[in-house]
Design a protein around this motif. Structure first.
Motif, PDB file in Angstrom:
ATOM      1  N   ARG A   1       0.833  -1.207   0.000  1.00  0.00           N
ATOM      2  CA  ARG A   1       0.000   0.000   0.000  1.00  0.00           C
ATOM      3  C   ARG A   1       0.865   1.253   0.000  1.00  0.00           C
ATOM      4  NH1 ARG A   1      -4.247  -0.916   4.670  1.00  0.00           N
ATOM      5  NH2 ARG A   1      -3.794   1.289   4.779  1.00  0.00           N
TER       6      ARG A   1
ATOM      7  N   VAL B   1      -6.198   1.156  -7.646  1.00  0.00           N
ATOM      8  CA  VAL B   1      -6.662   2.406  -7.042  1.00  0.00           C
ATOM      9  C   VAL B   1      -8.141   2.230  -6.742  1.00  0.00           C
ATOM     10  CG1 VAL B   1      -7.029   4.881  -7.348  1.00  0.00           C
ATOM     11  CG2 VAL B   1      -5.009   3.802  -8.343  1.00  0.00           C
ATOM     12  N   THR B   2      -8.485   2.356  -5.473  1.00  0.00           N
ATOM     13  CA  THR B   2      -9.902   2.312  -5.097  1.00  0.00           C
ATOM     14  C   THR B   2     -10.322   3.723  -4.726  1.00  0.00           C
ATOM     15  OG1 THR B   2      -9.431   1.837  -2.790  1.00  0.00           O
ATOM     16  CG2 THR B   2      -9.756  -0.046  -4.230  1.00  0.00           C
ATOM     17  N   ARG B   3     -11.453   4.126  -5.187  1.00  0.00           N
ATOM     18  CA  ARG B   3     -11.927   5.482  -4.909  1.00  0.00           C
ATOM     19  C   ARG B   3     -13.006   5.491  -3.816  1.00  0.00           C
ATOM     20  NH1 ARG B   3      -8.894   8.039  -8.189  1.00  0.00           N
ATOM     21  NH2 ARG B   3      -8.587   7.442 -10.333  1.00  0.00           N
ATOM     22  N   LEU B   4     -13.677   4.387  -3.660  1.00  0.00           N
ATOM     23  CA  LEU B   4     -14.706   4.301  -2.637  1.00  0.00           C
ATOM     24  C   LEU B   4     -14.449   3.057  -1.811  1.00  0.00           C
ATOM     25  CD1 LEU B   4     -17.863   5.219  -4.676  1.00  0.00           C
ATOM     26  CD2 LEU B   4     -16.687   6.651  -3.023  1.00  0.00           C
TER      27      LEU B   4
ATOM     28  N   HIS C   1     -14.139   6.211   0.877  1.00  0.00           N
ATOM     29  CA  HIS C   1     -13.106   7.213   1.129  1.00  0.00           C
ATOM     30  C   HIS C   1     -12.343   6.801   2.385  1.00  0.00           C
ATOM     31  CE1 HIS C   1     -11.275  11.071   0.507  1.00  0.00           C
ATOM     32  NE2 HIS C   1     -11.368  11.294   1.800  1.00  0.00           N
ATOM     33  N   PRO C   2     -11.088   6.898   2.528  1.00  0.00           N
ATOM     34  CA  PRO C   2     -10.132   7.534   1.626  1.00  0.00           C
ATOM     35  C   PRO C   2      -9.695   6.588   0.517  1.00  0.00           C
ATOM     36  CG  PRO C   2      -8.976   6.818   3.571  1.00  0.00           C
ATOM     37  CD  PRO C   2     -10.443   6.492   3.788  1.00  0.00           C
ATOM     38  N   ARG C   3      -9.168   7.174  -0.523  1.00  0.00           N
ATOM     39  CA  ARG C   3      -8.687   6.413  -1.673  1.00  0.00           C
ATOM     40  C   ARG C   3      -7.513   5.536  -1.245  1.00  0.00           C
ATOM     41  NH1 ARG C   3      -6.046   9.456  -6.704  1.00  0.00           N
ATOM     42  NH2 ARG C   3      -4.682  10.120  -5.045  1.00  0.00           N
ATOM     43  N   THR C   4      -7.464   4.335  -1.771  1.00  0.00           N
ATOM     44  CA  THR C   4      -6.365   3.418  -1.491  1.00  0.00           C
ATOM     45  C   THR C   4      -5.601   3.154  -2.780  1.00  0.00           C
ATOM     46  OG1 THR C   4      -7.601   2.348   0.272  1.00  0.00           O
ATOM     47  CG2 THR C   4      -5.777   1.119  -0.646  1.00  0.00           C
ATOM     48  N   ARG C   5      -4.293   3.261  -2.697  1.00  0.00           N
ATOM     49  CA  ARG C   5      -3.428   2.933  -3.827  1.00  0.00           C
ATOM     50  C   ARG C   5      -2.491   1.825  -3.386  1.00  0.00           C
ATOM     51  NH1 ARG C   5      -0.674   8.378  -4.442  1.00  0.00           N
ATOM     52  NH2 ARG C   5      -1.148   8.339  -2.245  1.00  0.00           N
TER      53      ARG C   5
END
Length: 88
Positions: A8, A38-41, A43-47
């Motif tokens: 992460r 990349v997850t946007r939902l 929140h918060p975004r996870t990369r």
């Protein structure tokens, strides 16, 4: 063979001694490969990066991320939490 599948952004930032904002800047400049996930939902975004992606980019950084994550495994999750009753 390494058993870590994903790294992460917070782990990579820690190893590189950067904030996550600084990490994002280096990704935009092309100095760090874009994340594989990349997850946007929610929140918060996870990369996150596949371990293999980081290993191809910088084997030393991938190894340092693996070492950091394995060191954290030595601490049981419950012992890291402080209940509100213990704070009082």
């Amino acid at each position: 063979m390494n058993d870590i599948e994903f790294i992460r952004a917070n782990t990579l930032a820690f190893v590189l001694d950067l904030s996550e904002v600084g990490l994002a800047g280096l990704i935009l400049k092309g100095r760090i490969p874009p994340p594989d996930i990349v997850t946007r939902l929610p929140h918060p975004r996870t990369r996150a990066w596949k371990f293999s992606t980081l290993q191809r980019w910088r084997p030393d950084i991938a190894a340092a991320c693996a070492t950091a994550l394995k060191a954290l495994d030595a601490f049981p999750a419950r012992s890291a939490q402080i209940s509100t009753s213990q704070k009082a």
